[in-house]
Write an enzyme that holds these catalytic residues in place. Structure first.
Site, mmCIF file in Angstrom:
data_model
loop_
_atom_site.group_PDB
_atom_site.id
_atom_site.type_symbol
_atom_site.label_atom_id
_atom_site.label_comp_id
_atom_site.label_asym_id
_atom_site.label_seq_id
_atom_site.Cartn_x
_atom_site.Cartn_y
_atom_site.Cartn_z
ATOM 1 N N LYS A 169 0.948 -1.188 -0.233
ATOM 2 C CA LYS A 169 0.130 0.447 0.052
ATOM 3 C C LYS A 169 0.462 1.286 0.297
ATOM 4 O O LYS A 169 2.231 1.457 1.140
ATOM 5 C CB LYS A 169 -1.251 0.242 0.972
ATOM 6 C CG LYS A 169 -1.852 0.937 1.446
ATOM 7 C CD LYS A 169 -2.606 1.671 2.545
ATOM 8 C CE LYS A 169 -1.415 2.983 3.436
ATOM 9 N NZ LYS A 169 -1.504 3.940 2.768
ATOM 10 N N GLU A 242 10.825 1.746 9.322
ATOM 11 C CA GLU A 242 11.961 2.936 9.138
ATOM 12 C C GLU A 242 11.192 4.162 9.317
ATOM 13 O O GLU A 242 10.725 4.338 8.597
ATOM 14 C CB GLU A 242 12.151 2.148 7.276
ATOM 15 C CG GLU A 242 13.146 1.058 7.220
ATOM 16 C CD GLU A 242 14.323 0.747 7.428
ATOM 17 O OE1 GLU A 242 15.198 2.379 8.084
ATOM 18 O OE2 GLU A 242 14.890 0.103 7.295
ATOM 19 N N CYS A 276 14.675 10.741 4.502
ATOM 20 C CA CYS A 276 14.286 10.287 5.970
ATOM 21 C C CYS A 276 15.966 10.746 6.230
ATOM 22 O O CYS A 276 15.892 10.535 7.327
ATOM 23 C CB CYS A 276 14.086 8.850 6.001
ATOM 24 S SG CYS A 276 15.138 7.668 5.214
ATOM 25 N N GLU A 373 11.975 16.864 12.826
ATOM 26 C CA GLU A 373 12.301 16.978 11.668
ATOM 27 C C GLU A 373 11.655 17.623 10.630
ATOM 28 O O GLU A 373 10.735 17.517 10.608
ATOM 29 C CB GLU A 373 12.108 15.025 12.143
ATOM 30 C CG GLU A 373 12.446 14.719 9.875
ATOM 31 C CD GLU A 373 11.765 13.438 9.702
ATOM 32 O OE1 GLU A 373 10.746 13.280 9.941
ATOM 33 O OE2 GLU A 373 12.661 12.731 8.977
HETATM 34 P P1 NAD Z 1 2.894 8.488 7.534
HETATM 35 O O1 NAD Z 1 3.848 8.015 8.505
HETATM 36 O O2 NAD Z 1 2.440 9.546 7.657
HETATM 37 O O3 NAD Z 1 2.418 7.586 5.941
HETATM 38 C C1 NAD Z 1 3.176 6.576 5.926
HETATM 39 C C2 NAD Z 1 2.433 5.236 5.246
HETATM 40 O O4 NAD Z 1 1.669 4.828 6.660
HETATM 41 C C3 NAD Z 1 1.489 6.283 4.571
HETATM 42 O O5 NAD Z 1 1.672 4.907 3.601
HETATM 43 C C4 NAD Z 1 0.137 6.168 5.440
HETATM 44 O O6 NAD Z 1 -0.800 6.452 4.878
HETATM 45 C C5 NAD Z 1 -0.059 5.001 6.528
HETATM 46 N N1 NAD Z 1 -0.916 4.853 7.346
HETATM 47 C C6 NAD Z 1 -0.962 6.238 8.193
HETATM 48 N N2 NAD Z 1 -1.273 5.479 9.403
HETATM 49 C C7 NAD Z 1 -1.006 4.404 9.449
HETATM 50 C C8 NAD Z 1 -1.533 3.386 10.888
HETATM 51 N N3 NAD Z 1 -2.428 3.759 11.444
HETATM 52 N N4 NAD Z 1 -1.017 2.239 10.367
HETATM 53 C C9 NAD Z 1 -0.508 1.586 9.345
HETATM 54 N N5 NAD Z 1 -0.538 2.669 8.163
HETATM 55 C C10 NAD Z 1 -0.853 4.297 8.132
HETATM 56 O O7 NAD Z 1 4.190 8.872 6.893
HETATM 57 P P2 NAD Z 1 4.654 10.223 5.939
HETATM 58 O O8 NAD Z 1 4.459 11.455 6.008
HETATM 59 O O9 NAD Z 1 3.774 9.588 4.352
HETATM 60 O O10 NAD Z 1 6.328 10.226 5.313
HETATM 61 C C11 NAD Z 1 7.391 10.643 5.998
HETATM 62 C C12 NAD Z 1 8.099 9.994 7.296
HETATM 63 O O11 NAD Z 1 8.488 9.272 6.734
HETATM 64 C C13 NAD Z 1 9.149 11.399 7.461
HETATM 65 O O12 NAD Z 1 9.401 11.554 8.652
HETATM 66 C C14 NAD Z 1 10.665 10.325 7.023
HETATM 67 O O13 NAD Z 1 11.643 10.662 8.058
HETATM 68 C C15 NAD Z 1 9.785 9.227 7.140
HETATM 69 N N6 NAD Z 1 11.041 8.565 6.151
HETATM 70 C C16 NAD Z 1 11.235 7.253 6.391
HETATM 71 C C17 NAD Z 1 12.423 6.444 5.798
HETATM 72 C C18 NAD Z 1 13.266 5.318 6.534
HETATM 73 O O14 NAD Z 1 13.333 4.434 5.915
HETATM 74 N N7 NAD Z 1 13.761 5.484 7.788
HETATM 75 C C19 NAD Z 1 12.290 6.568 4.589
HETATM 76 C C20 NAD Z 1 11.339 7.456 3.924
HETATM 77 C C21 NAD Z 1 11.244 8.441 4.856
#
Ligand code: NAD
Length: 469
Positions: A169, A242, A276, A373
């Site tokens: 997803k 991650e 990230c 962040e």
């Molecule tokens: P987010 O946590 O808002 O969303 C990530 C995903 O989780 C989306 O697909 C979202 O629909 C889904 N989601 C939302 N609520 C959920 C729930 N309750 N249960 C399961 N899934 C759910 O993050 P974002 O805003 O899309 O991404 C940005 C963040 O991701 C930043 O903090 C960034 O640092 C981090 N990130 C980390 C890495 C890494 O490898 N460590 C890589 C890229 C981004």
């Protein structure tokens, strides 16, 4: 431009949907397409298909290797059209989207070739014992909006090699390229091996609560990661998380600013800072501070910002409206707290979510722009005098994704780097990622790692096979 197939893929087929939601082009702020909103029955169907496909898929490693290579070929064959979709929904310059597609294919090829033989741990007169790796079952893979296809590939390639099947997803902000990838792989992977669904955030929660998946591989924010861990706990599903980072870069007194400015710029402002493991705070030895501020300010001021389809553009818009608001607010409050923008500092006066690339001086630890962040094109530069103090400052955080130390004496820089509490430390570079290098976060930046044999192992259950003699 003709848009590709954005339907969901369940059991190897395109499925019709009832509801959908808008997908916004961040360069205009306007909706340009709709994505399917997966309903509960369709999610059940996706997990059921994955569970059925698991029975055969897990049995034939040679077929899995061949199929992963065929998937890489399909990604390359579709790279141009997928890159267009990626730029439309994500905003980044299209040449960088093409690179994401080729990197995704490289991840499939790396895992197609990865060999992990059983480890013999005892072979003597009484005992023969070996450790083998078995697949876990069905994997729920959930990705964010900053690199939708690359981060999906980090999950798909090792999960599928290990013999698992997957329901994937993407983020509701960037669902389309992932849906199109699912469509492109329909004829390549056996039905049910990869299912791609899309929906609003609650769909992610439904996946983590679903009884079928035995493993959740999640990339996203720390706040959501904690919810995923809590949801997984009740069923003891395996998790890899991650999560976010607030990576420091420490510039020692023997740096050569001219030689490192471009690398610093790319590591902090690449993808508009929405990475990230981008550099999110820079600590510079006080003896070199003014030179670094000047050099980086000049480079950032010269950055070409615009629609990702225009030639020469280096940075696109911020990907979505809430993130644009957050970056705007963080920078405004840093300035009202006494920081100065040596370049940038404001939203751009044009449609879309464009923000001026910003360098901030006079922002100290203890303020949000340094401690949190920002995930956007705004970078604080902070002077330091003593190495032991800056190590303590860098470590005084719940984040622990990556960190870098820069200096001509690489032994000294390395000894400082290894004092930093993060999953990766880099010397004279930042954000070096590759299929063979483990990547993951310490502290709140994650649980487990992706990539390399370690990332593969995370999609397996370890089994001891012991024969008495
Ligand atoms: P987010 O946590 O808002 O969303 C990530 C995903 O989780 C989306 O697909 C979202 O629909 C889904 N989601 C939302 N609520 C959920 C729930 N309750 N249960 C399961 N899934 C759910 O993050 P974002 O805003 O899309 O991404 C940005 C963040 O991701 C930043 O903090 C960034 O640092 C981090 N990130 C980390 C890495 C890494 O490898 N460590 C890589 C890229 C981004």
């Amino acid at each position: 431009m003709e848009l590709p197939d954005f339907s969901m893929t369940i059991d190897g087929k395109s499925v019709a949907h009832i509801d959908d939601f808008d997908v916004i082009n961040p360069s205009t702020g306007e909706a340009f397409a709709q994505a399917p909103d997966c309903d509960a029955d369709q999610l059940d169907a996706a997990f059921d298909a994955a569970a059925r496909a698991y029975g055969d898929w897990r049995t034939d490693l040679a077929l899995r290797r061949e199929t992963l290579n065929a998937a890489a070929d399909a990604i390359v064959a579709n790279a141009e059209s997928l890159a267009q979709v990626l730029t439309l929904e994500q905003g980044r310059p299209v040449n960088q989207s093409v690179i994401e597609l080729h990197a995704s294919a490289a991840w499939f090829r790396y895992f197609a070739a990865l060999d992990l033989p059983a480890e013999v741990i005892q072979d003597d007169a009484t005992t023969y014992a070996e450790v083998t790796r078995k697949p876990i079952g069905v994997v729920a893979a959930i990705t964010p909006w900053n690199f939708p296809l690359l981060l999906a590939s980090w999950k798909l390639a090792p999960a599928l090699l290990a013999g698992n099947t997957v329901v994937l997803k993407p983020s509701p902000y960037t669902p389309l390229a992932t849906l199109a990838l699912g469509a492109a792989l329909r004829g390549v992977l056996p039905p049910g091996v990869l299912n791609v669904v899309s929906g609003r955030d609650p769909l992610g929660a439904s996946m983590t609560e679903h009884p079928v998946p035995r493993k959740i591989s999640f990339t996203g924010s720390i706040a959501t990661g904690k919810r995923v861990a809590a949801a997984a706990a009740g069923d003891l599903k395996r998790v890899t998380l991650e999560l976010g980072g607030n990576d420091p870069a420490i510039l020692l007194d023997d740096i050569d600013p001219a030689a490192i400015t471009e690398k610093l710029f790319q590591s902090a402002f690449g993808n508009n800072g929405q990475i990230c493991s981008a550099i999110k705070r820079v600590y510079v030895h006080e003896s070199r501070y003014d030179e670094v501020v000047e050099a980086l300010t000049e480079r950032v001021r010269a950055a070409v910002v615009g629609d990702g389809f225009l030639d020469g553009v280096e940075l696109g818009p911020i990907q979505n409206a809430p993130q644009y608001e957050r970056v705007s607010q963080l920078v405004a409050s840093a300035i009202s707290d006494g920081a100065t923008a040596t370049t940038g500092g404001r939203p751009m006066d044009r449609p879309g979510y464009f923000f001026e690339p910003t360098v901030l001086v006079g922002a100290a630890d203890g303020t949000a722009i340094v401690d949190e962040e920002q995930f956007g094109p705004a970078l604080p530069l902070i002077p330091f005098s003593r190495v032991e103090d800056v190590v303590a400052q860098a470590n005084a955080t719940n984040f622990g994704l990556g960190a870098s130390v820069w200096g001509a004496d690489t032994d000294r820089a390395t000894s400082v780097a290894t004092q930093l509490d993060s999953g990766s430390v880099w010397v004279n570079t930042h954000m070096a990622v590759a299929p063979n290098l483990p990547f993951g976060g310490a502290k709140w930046s994650g649980i487990g790692v992706e990539n390399g044999p370690w990332g593969y192992a995370a999609f397996t259950e370890l089994q001891l096979v012991l024969r008495a003699r």
